[in-house]
Enzyme design. Structure first.
Site, PDB file in Angstrom:
ATOM      1  CE1 TYR A 166      -3.808   2.360   0.898  1.00 20.39           C
ATOM      2  CE2 TYR A 166      -2.565   2.946   2.865  1.00 20.39           C
ATOM      3  CZ  TYR A 166      -3.628   3.171   2.015  1.00 20.39           C
ATOM      4  OH  TYR A 166      -4.511   4.185   2.270  1.00 20.39           O
TER       5      TYR A 166
HETATM    6  N1  LIG Z   1      -9.514   4.654   6.217  1.00 15.32           N
HETATM    7  C1  LIG Z   1      -8.270   4.910   6.540  1.00 15.32           C
HETATM    8  O1  LIG Z   1      -7.849   4.628   7.675  1.00 15.32           O
HETATM    9  C2  LIG Z   1      -7.350   5.567   5.533  1.00 15.32           C
HETATM   10  C3  LIG Z   1      -6.060   5.940   5.954  1.00 15.32           C
HETATM   11  C4  LIG Z   1      -5.213   6.566   5.047  1.00 15.32           C
HETATM   12  C5  LIG Z   1      -5.638   6.787   3.747  1.00 15.32           C
HETATM   13  N2  LIG Z   1      -6.891   6.378   3.369  1.00 15.32           N
HETATM   14  C6  LIG Z   1      -7.295   6.629   1.982  1.00 15.32           C
HETATM   15  O2  LIG Z   1      -8.462   7.430   1.988  1.00 15.32           O
HETATM   16  C7  LIG Z   1      -9.235   7.173   0.798  1.00 15.32           C
HETATM   17  C8  LIG Z   1     -10.675   6.843   1.199  1.00 15.32           C
HETATM   18  O3  LIG Z   1     -10.661   5.684   2.004  1.00 15.32           O
HETATM   19  P1  LIG Z   1     -11.882   5.155   2.891  1.00 15.32           P
HETATM   20  O4  LIG Z   1     -11.277   4.490   4.072  1.00 15.32           O
HETATM   21  O5  LIG Z   1     -12.899   6.227   3.068  1.00 15.32           O
HETATM   22  O6  LIG Z   1     -12.624   4.005   2.041  1.00 15.32           O
HETATM   23  P2  LIG Z   1     -12.122   3.023   0.871  1.00 15.32           P
HETATM   24  O7  LIG Z   1     -10.721   2.626   1.066  1.00 15.32           O
HETATM   25  O8  LIG Z   1     -13.112   1.982   0.703  1.00 15.32           O
HETATM   26  O9  LIG Z   1     -12.278   4.048  -0.341  1.00 15.32           O
HETATM   27  C9  LIG Z   1     -11.833   3.827  -1.580  1.00 15.32           C
HETATM   28  C10 LIG Z   1     -12.939   4.200  -2.572  1.00 15.32           C
HETATM   29  O10 LIG Z   1     -12.313   4.246  -3.851  1.00 15.32           O
HETATM   30  C11 LIG Z   1     -13.114   3.498  -4.750  1.00 15.32           C
HETATM   31  N3  LIG Z   1     -12.242   2.915  -5.764  1.00 15.32           N
HETATM   32  C12 LIG Z   1     -11.256   2.001  -5.580  1.00 15.32           C
HETATM   33  N4  LIG Z   1     -10.698   1.674  -6.750  1.00 15.32           N
HETATM   34  C13 LIG Z   1     -11.338   2.408  -7.699  1.00 15.32           C
HETATM   35  C14 LIG Z   1     -11.215   2.510  -9.112  1.00 15.32           C
HETATM   36  N5  LIG Z   1     -10.324   1.761  -9.784  1.00 15.32           N
HETATM   37  N6  LIG Z   1     -12.023   3.359  -9.771  1.00 15.32           N
HETATM   38  C15 LIG Z   1     -12.938   4.104  -9.096  1.00 15.32           C
HETATM   39  N7  LIG Z   1     -13.115   4.039  -7.767  1.00 15.32           N
HETATM   40  C16 LIG Z   1     -12.317   3.218  -7.081  1.00 15.32           C
HETATM   41  C17 LIG Z   1     -13.777   2.408  -3.892  1.00 15.32           C
HETATM   42  O11 LIG Z   1     -14.927   1.871  -4.506  1.00 15.32           O
HETATM   43  C18 LIG Z   1     -14.066   3.163  -2.612  1.00 15.32           C
HETATM   44  O12 LIG Z   1     -15.322   3.801  -2.631  1.00 15.32           O
HETATM   45  C19 LIG Z   1      -8.514   6.031   0.081  1.00 15.32           C
HETATM   46  O13 LIG Z   1      -7.658   6.559  -0.906  1.00 15.32           O
HETATM   47  C20 LIG Z   1      -7.694   5.389   1.178  1.00 15.32           C
HETATM   48  O14 LIG Z   1      -6.581   4.681   0.676  1.00 15.32           O
HETATM   49  C21 LIG Z   1      -7.747   5.778   4.238  1.00 15.32           C
END
Ligand SMILES: NC(=O)c1ccc[n+]([C@@H]2O[C@H](COP(=O)([O-])OP(=O)(O)OC[C@H]3O[C@@H](n4cnc5c(N)ncnc54)[C@H](O)[C@@H]3O)[C@@H](O)[C@H]2O)c1
Length: 249
Positions: free
Chosen positions: A153
């Site tokens: 990641y």
């Molecule tokens: N939740 C955490 O603790 C955390 C921490 C650091 C960073 N993030 C980042 O924050 C962002 C949001 O994360 P979250 O935790 O709210 O939920 P999540 O990780 O489920 O969100 C990812 C979203 O991106 C969409 N997605 C993935 N691949 C895709 C593609 N190829 N085309 C279009 N859409 C796509 C998914 O359907 C989903 O709705 C992400 O980038 C994640 O990596 C999250």
């Protein structure tokens, strides 16, 4: 006082996710029109409907160039311009490195870096044309603290951090800023469920956060909204952690 993002148009990717929804809502509250995208059509459509009639959306795989191009075209057709791109699509496949398969490695990179690359490539020509733009990507503080089981990641999110500095330098002359918000663990329903189930990984993740709790989605959204605003004109090429102190400086 006028709304900070009044008259502006923002594309938010990953808008069916908890953080994506919080960002989109915050940008709308700040006066922006939003165009939403996600691969999860049902969840995206439901969220867009919750924002009213004026939130166009596109469901599709943004790790493929034509989807990213179609998304920016939708913003331009519907509203005539595109001021803000929030690259929030992503998501971890969190595993010890040697437990990954070729499929999970590819999925990790597709979700996190290819979505961001294609969306930046599709949005930048529109921003250059209007001599203005704000790109904010969601990275990860785990790139900085090497969190357990995050190597693959981090390779993908590290790409997002690296893209930020290069694009910021290349397009600064067009009043386009490019920044990344790097959250630590965020309190999404998935994290809440893991905490409830006392998943041992959660203790490892919390142990590195001096504030002792995950971020709220709204805390990620507020930094994103600031970086997306005109007020942040002189902030570019930065990876700004929203992390409760999990890395410092
Ligand atoms: N939740 C955490 O603790 C955390 C921490 C650091 C960073 N993030 C980042 O924050 C962002 C949001 O994360 P979250 O935790 O709210 O939920 P999540 O990780 O489920 O969100 C990812 C979203 O991106 C969409 N997605 C993935 N691949 C895709 C593609 N190829 N085309 C279009 N859409 C796509 C998914 O359907 C989903 O709705 C992400 O980038 C994640 O990596 C999250």
């Amino acid at each position: 006082m006028s709304a900070p993002l009044g008259g502006q148009v923002a594309v938010v990717t990953g808008a069916a996710s908890p953080i994506g929804k919080a960002i989109a809502r915050r940008l709308v509250d700040d006066g922006a029109k939003v165009v939403l995208a996600d691969v999860d059509e049902a969840a995206l459509a439901a969220f867009a409907a919750s924002l009213g009639d004026d939130a166009p959306w596109l469901a599709g795989d943004l790790s493929l160039e034509p989807t990213a191009v179609a998304l920016m075209d939708l913003a331009k057709r519907r509203f005539g311009h595109l001021d803000i791109l929030v690259n929030n699509a992503g998501g971890g496949v969190i595993l010890p490195f040697l437990k990954h398969t070729p499929e999970t490695l590819r999925r990790t990179l597709d979700r996190n870096i290819w979505t961001c690359l294609w969306c930046c490539r599709a949005a930048l020509p529109l921003m250059i044309e209007q001599n203005y733009g704000r790109i904010v990507s969601i990275g990860a503080d785990s790139v900085r603290n090497g969190l357990a089981d995050h190597a693959a990641y981090n390779a993908a999110k590290g790409g997002v951090h690296g893209l930020t500095t290069g694009l910021a330098r290349e397009f600064a002359g067009y009043d386009i800023t490019v920044n990344t918000v790097a959250p630590c663990m965020v309190m999404t329903p998935m994290v809440a469920a893991a905490m409830e189930a006392r998943n041992p990984l959660i203790d490892k993740f919390l142990a590195v956060i001096p504030k002792g709790r995950p971020a709220a989605c709204d805390e990620v959204a507020s930094m994103t909204a600031y970086l997306a605003s005109r007020d942040a004109a002189f902030v570019t090429g930065q990876v700004i952690s929203v992390n409760g102190g999990s890395t410092m400086l």
